[in-house]
Design a protein around this motif. Structure first.
Motif, short mmCIF file in Angstrom:
data_model
loop_
_atom_site.label_atom_id
_atom_site.label_comp_id
_atom_site.label_asym_id
_atom_site.label_seq_id
_atom_site.Cartn_x
_atom_site.Cartn_y
_atom_site.Cartn_z
N PHE A 69 0.84 -1.20 0.00
CA PHE A 69 0.00 0.00 0.00
C PHE A 69 0.87 1.25 0.00
O PHE A 69 1.93 1.27 0.65
N ARG A 70 0.43 2.29 -0.74
CA ARG A 70 0.99 3.63 -0.59
C ARG A 70 -0.03 4.44 0.20
O ARG A 70 -1.20 4.52 -0.17
N ILE A 71 0.43 5.03 1.31
CA ILE A 71 -0.46 5.74 2.22
C ILE A 71 0.19 7.06 2.60
O ILE A 71 1.41 7.12 2.85
N GLU A 124 -11.80 -1.33 -4.67
CA GLU A 124 -12.27 -0.02 -5.11
C GLU A 124 -12.61 0.91 -3.93
O GLU A 124 -12.60 2.13 -4.06
N ALA A 125 -12.91 0.33 -2.77
CA ALA A 125 -13.19 1.15 -1.60
C ALA A 125 -11.91 1.63 -0.92
O ALA A 125 -11.92 2.65 -0.24
N ILE A 126 -10.82 0.87 -1.11
CA ILE A 126 -9.57 1.22 -0.44
C ILE A 126 -8.87 2.38 -1.14
O ILE A 126 -8.57 3.41 -0.53
N VAL A 127 -8.59 2.24 -2.46
CA VAL A 127 -7.88 3.29 -3.19
C VAL A 127 -8.77 4.53 -3.25
O VAL A 127 -9.91 4.48 -3.71
N LEU A 145 -3.24 5.84 -1.37
CA LEU A 145 -2.93 6.40 -2.68
C LEU A 145 -2.89 5.32 -3.76
O LEU A 145 -3.20 5.59 -4.92
N ASP A 146 -2.51 4.12 -3.40
CA ASP A 146 -2.42 3.02 -4.37
C ASP A 146 -2.25 1.73 -3.59
O ASP A 146 -1.92 1.73 -2.39
N LEU A 147 -2.47 0.60 -4.26
CA LEU A 147 -2.23 -0.69 -3.62
C LEU A 147 -1.87 -1.72 -4.68
O LEU A 147 -2.19 -1.56 -5.86
#
Length: 446
Positions: A35-37, A59-62, A44-46
């Motif tokens: 993950f980019r957080i 889709e809920a995370i990013v 920000l991305d995964l």
């Protein structure tokens, strides 16, 4: 910038392949979630090769945040470690648990700074490793409980002291501070709670009729009984109305074929329950506790009734023979050694560790089966015993053909009435597979 670009930047100058192909290939094979957080906890991305390990849909995370997609306590911990990583520039690592559709899983997170206000978080499923560690810890706890009970038998503790030790060791084995022991005194028609700890402390002295409540039913049937929610159980005793009881388990304490008491434990939390493995360990412990209790009662009777000394000593000998028979049936290896580390008695499980029969092992020295390094470790353990110290340790023995076995062992000293060292009692079991041990060792090194 995406995860592949960020990792590529972090590994600039390394041979990961032209055009980022090496980075992408690396991400395809590693089992981690990446993950980019940012500092505020926004994803920000995964990158995930297995979406089944994601707590929320991709889709809920990013574009979402930690608090919007994770349990509050997990999100709070993550933000704290992210801030520490960005403020100190040092990588951080921690573990957490998540309730997933496939059950509660254990995860290990490693965080490194990847920009002024963002981090890369690599998350790995370590459920299997943690399960192995818990199994090893449970085995060590059982060996410790086994030793406490064996020592209580040899030292002939007073019944009242022994009952408290039984409840304490059983509670430690099952991971709960709430437990009790009911006893049936000769000639009595009711069980009496003699020891209660945790939320049972206020009920000491309570009496139950046969078939009344959980303990009364265990007494009547002579069998283990488990109730998942005692507060909602229709068989509960009215004497315990208002108690915050949830999962409760009771096992019989026996003298021969007769039930003389009931050992019970409870989990007040709704998310704790007694599994099959828990009940098996509890029943095996209760068997040892029954023999120890039987022996302690006989000893107390011998002290109080000197006129019946001969009869009491004969009964004590029979009880000790029962203990010997029980030691022969438990799965753990039990062995007694003299002051020179020569084996004076061992059960079949102990001899099978060395792939010998008990009579072939009796009279031999444990040092014969140890290499130089392990022999020094054994001598250090002997020195502890001579000073009256009990301990648990791991050791490697060498058997026929130069093959090695890794053991988890516990040892306790045997002293005579003058306090002189006469030998020791050992309990041992073969450690889990080499694969499981490597996982645990790798975790310790990290």
């Amino acid at each position: 910038m995406n995860v592949e670009d960020d990792i590529g930047r972090k590994h600039a100058g390394e041979s990961l392949g032209r055009g980022g192909r090496g980075v992408k290939a690396l991400l395809e094979v590693i089992p981690d979630l990446v993950f980019r957080i940012d500092r505020e906890g926004n994803f920000l991305d995964l990158r995930a090769n297995d979406d089944g390990k994601l707590y929320a849909p991709r889709e809920a995370i990013v574009g979402g945040s930690l608090h919007a997609t994770m349990p509050p306590d997990v999100a709070d911990d993550a933000l704290r470690y992210i801030a520490r990583t960005l403020d100190t520039g040092e990588a951080q690592a921690y573990e957490y648990r998540l309730p997933m559709p496939q059950g509660v899983l254990d995860f290990e997170a490693r965080i490194v700074a990847s920009g002024a206000d963002e981090v890369l978080c690599l998350v790995r499923d370590v459920t299997e490793r943690k399960r192995d560690e818990r199994a090893l810890r449970r085995q060590n706890e059982y060996l410790a409980a086994l030793h406490e009970t064996a020592l209580a038998l040899m030292h002939r503790l007073e019944p009242a002291d022994l009952l408290e030790a039984i409840v304490a060791r059983a509670g430690a084995l099952m991971g709960t501070p709430h437990g009790y022991v009911y006893l049936l005194e000769p000639g009595e028609a009711q069980l009496e709670m003699r020891v209660g700890v945790g939320m049972y402390a206020e009920y000491v002295g309570y009496r139950l009729d046969p078939g009344e409540g959980l303990a009364g039913r265990v007494w009547q049937s002579g069998r283990t009984l488990v109730v998942e929610d005692y507060a909602a159980w229709e068989g509960g005793s009215a004497k315990f109305d208002g108690g915050d009881f949830r999962a409760v388990a009771g096992v019989p304490l026996k003298s021969g074929s007769e039930v003389v008491g009931v050992l019970g434990l409870s989990y007040p939390r709704e998310d704790r329950a007694f599994g099959d493995e828990d009940l098996l360990l509890l029943e095996r412990f209760a068997e040892l506790a029954s023999v120890a209790l039987d022996n302690a009662r006989l000893y107390a009777s011998a002290q109080q009734e000197l006129r019946e000394r001969e009869r009491a000593e004969r009964a004590l000998g029979e009880s000790e023979e029962q203990y010997r028979m029980l030691v022969e049936t438990v799965q753990e290896g039990i062995g007694f050694v003299d002051a020179d580390e020569r084996i004076t008695y061992c059960n079949r499980a102990y001899a099978e560790v060395f792939e010998l029969a008990p009579h072939e092992l009796t009279g031999r020295s444990l040092l014969e089966f140890l290499g130089d390094g392990e022999r020094q470790k054994a001598l250090e353990q002997t020195a502890l015993r001579k000073n009256g110290v009990r301990s648990s340790y791991e050791i490697t023995v060498t058997i026929g053909g130069g093959r090695k076995k890794h053991l988890s062992a516990s040892g306790a000293p045997i002293m005579d009435e003058a306090g002189r060292f006469r030998g020791a009692v050992h309990a041992s079991s073969t450690l889990p597979s080499a694969c499981a041990r490597k996982r645990c060792c790798a975790s310790d090194r990290r």
